[in-house]
Design an enzyme around this catalytic site. Sequence first.
Site, short mmCIF file in Angstrom:
data_model
loop_
_atom_site.label_atom_id
_atom_site.label_comp_id
_atom_site.label_asym_id
_atom_site.label_seq_id
_atom_site.Cartn_x
_atom_site.Cartn_y
_atom_site.Cartn_z
N ASN A 23 0.74 -1.08 -0.05
CA ASN A 23 0.04 -0.01 -0.04
C ASN A 23 1.10 1.47 -0.13
OD1 ASN A 23 -2.29 -1.62 -0.18
ND2 ASN A 23 -2.91 -1.34 2.14
N ARG A 92 -8.38 -0.76 -7.14
CA ARG A 92 -9.02 0.56 -6.69
C ARG A 92 -8.15 1.87 -6.58
NH1 ARG A 92 -13.64 1.29 -4.65
NH2 ARG A 92 -12.70 2.61 -3.04
N PRO A 122 -16.98 3.77 -1.39
CA PRO A 122 -17.05 5.06 -2.15
C PRO A 122 -15.69 5.90 -2.65
CG PRO A 122 -17.94 5.46 -0.17
CD PRO A 122 -17.45 3.89 -0.20
N ASP A 124 -16.40 9.47 -2.70
CA ASP A 124 -16.83 10.77 -2.54
C ASP A 124 -15.72 11.85 -2.03
OD1 ASP A 124 -17.31 9.08 -0.38
OD2 ASP A 124 -18.27 10.75 0.64
N LEU A 125 -14.95 11.32 -0.98
CA LEU A 125 -13.96 12.32 -0.21
C LEU A 125 -12.98 12.57 -1.10
CD1 LEU A 125 -13.33 10.72 3.09
CD2 LEU A 125 -14.07 13.02 2.65
N ASP A 306 -7.00 -4.82 7.36
CA ASP A 306 -6.54 -5.71 6.59
C ASP A 306 -5.92 -6.94 7.18
OD1 ASP A 306 -6.85 -4.34 4.47
OD2 ASP A 306 -5.18 -3.39 4.40
C1 UD1 Z 1 -6.77 1.48 2.23
C2 UD1 Z 1 -5.90 0.30 1.88
C3 UD1 Z 1 -6.76 -0.90 2.21
C4 UD1 Z 1 -7.23 -0.99 3.64
C5 UD1 Z 1 -8.17 0.44 3.91
C6 UD1 Z 1 -8.49 0.86 5.31
C7 UD1 Z 1 -4.53 0.82 0.02
C8 UD1 Z 1 -4.33 0.76 -1.34
N1 UD1 Z 1 -5.63 0.30 0.48
O1 UD1 Z 1 -7.93 1.43 1.30
O2 UD1 Z 1 -5.99 -2.17 2.01
O3 UD1 Z 1 -8.46 -1.98 3.98
O4 UD1 Z 1 -7.19 1.60 3.32
O5 UD1 Z 1 -7.26 0.68 6.08
O6 UD1 Z 1 -3.82 1.82 0.81
N2 UD1 Z 1 -14.49 6.09 2.59
C9 UD1 Z 1 -15.51 6.93 2.51
N3 UD1 Z 1 -15.31 7.73 1.23
C10 UD1 Z 1 -14.11 7.63 0.41
C11 UD1 Z 1 -13.15 7.14 0.82
C12 UD1 Z 1 -13.22 6.15 1.83
O7 UD1 Z 1 -16.64 6.91 2.79
O8 UD1 Z 1 -14.19 8.68 -0.55
C13 UD1 Z 1 -14.60 5.30 3.64
C14 UD1 Z 1 -14.69 3.61 3.01
O9 UD1 Z 1 -15.72 3.18 2.75
C15 UD1 Z 1 -14.20 3.16 4.51
C16 UD1 Z 1 -13.24 4.17 5.20
O10 UD1 Z 1 -13.57 5.35 4.46
O11 UD1 Z 1 -15.12 2.90 5.45
C17 UD1 Z 1 -11.77 3.96 5.08
O12 UD1 Z 1 -11.44 3.75 3.83
P1 UD1 Z 1 -10.21 4.22 3.01
O13 UD1 Z 1 -9.07 4.36 4.12
O14 UD1 Z 1 -10.32 5.09 2.23
O15 UD1 Z 1 -9.71 2.83 2.38
P2 UD1 Z 1 -8.86 2.56 1.03
O16 UD1 Z 1 -7.79 4.00 0.80
O17 UD1 Z 1 -9.70 2.45 -0.30
#
Ligand code: UD1
Length: 422
Positions: A23, A92, A122, A124-125, A306
């Site tokens: 990551n 993603r 999502p 969105d952020l 994870d």
């Molecule tokens: C990253 C990791 C993934 C890990 C996750 C949580 C990478 C490539 N992947 O994924 O392995 O499981 O962090 O530690 O580093 N969310 C929103 N809106 C957004 C973005 C996120 O609502 O725009 C929510 C997600 O649904 C989730 C939370 O925020 O509930 C955290 O997600 P996020 O930290 O963004 O995960 P990833 O970056 O996709």
Amino acid sequence: MDKFVIDGGRRLQGSVTISGAKNASLALMPTCLLAPGIYHLRNTPNNRDVWTFSRLLGSLGVHAELNGNTLFLDSSNITSYEAPYEHVKKMRASIYVLGPLLARFGQARVSLPGGCNFGPRPVDLHLKGLERLGATIEVEGGYIIATAPKGRLQGAHFHFDISSVGASVNILMAAVLAEGHTTLTNVALEPEVTALARMLVKMGAKIEGIGTTTLEIDGVDTMHPTDEETIPDRIEAATYLIAAAATKGDVLVRNVNPYHLTAVIQALEDSGAELDVNADTIRISMAEDPKPVDIATAPYPGYPTDAQAQWAAYMLHCTGAARVRDHIYPTRFGYVSELIRLGAKIDTDEGQCVVFGGSKLTGATVMSSDLRASASLVIAAMMAEGQSEILRVYHIDRGYENIEARLTAMGASIRREQTEEY
Ligand code: UD1
């Protein structure tokens, strides 16, 4: 299609060297879009996600080549600002090209990632943050089309409503080239975000507050390439530590940063494992069935989502019942039905499962549904009596370099075979 054939019931003994963090690599690689030139990223893990990201960068005009564990990137000639669906659907994190492309070229077109095997995820952020920096965003034909109206993003204050690794990575890469000052609050504290911020500073970015939830960024006009070493993979390390304890083994885990693993180390110690923690190694040994230990995932420095599936597998031999909650991805329990095929007794409820220890595990054919679910199945298969087959191991190849060789070297019986089964 590959599968793993595992003969269970063997202790892991010996040592394993942890790779660079997948990551973190995925966050470091797109920095090459911020400044033209040549980059060497050392300690890059040789896994499928890195190959996929390299191909994505290749489609933008970056020359990417992995020699051993050093990734060479030449971003002198960017020819496209588009991340097509064929790459994004595989991974993603492809959305990480959005921020830097927009910041440097004022435009980007990136396919919207869909859901994944553990529920909706999502973006969105990511989009809100870029809009806050002045971008115009439209979604058309499944693509995010982003432009910076005056050709350059503008500094602003953006607060992340939720702690998000991906959004923090994307917005940080966008803000470093934006005009003026940006304040980011509630930035994710995960070590991968900090590693990115450090690399950006080496490239000429002006960032204060690294390692905290508030980053103050003064936008710069240009940046320059740099070489960087990727931090060790805390999730890979957690997986091997848990696997060692689950097989009542004795293993030295090398090339780790124990500070990144505090919550996992604590849970392992609470379960009765003996850990000897040094600057960059952890030795773990386990003599008996683990005590039940509940875990609940949380943003860093909490217990990582994870590594929750691996914990559930470990608890299958616990002397009681253990609750595994996932507050980050409440539907990330797709692996439970496969563990039950091995004889596990597990109840699932919203956002959690309860693992009842003590049931006899016997080998069976099971199917991986995502990267960490596969790791959980490998651990459970090593704990089970008899032979198991794990299908769809391409999931595990996304994030674990040579897992079967590493486990074999520690005494496991695991081999990769080709199969027609899907
Ligand atoms: C990253 C990791 C993934 C890990 C996750 C949580 C990478 C490539 N992947 O994924 O392995 O499981 O962090 O530690 O580093 N969310 C929103 N809106 C957004 C973005 C996120 O609502 O725009 C929510 C997600 O649904 C989730 C939370 O925020 O509930 C955290 O997600 P996020 O930290 O963004 O995960 P990833 O970056 O996709």
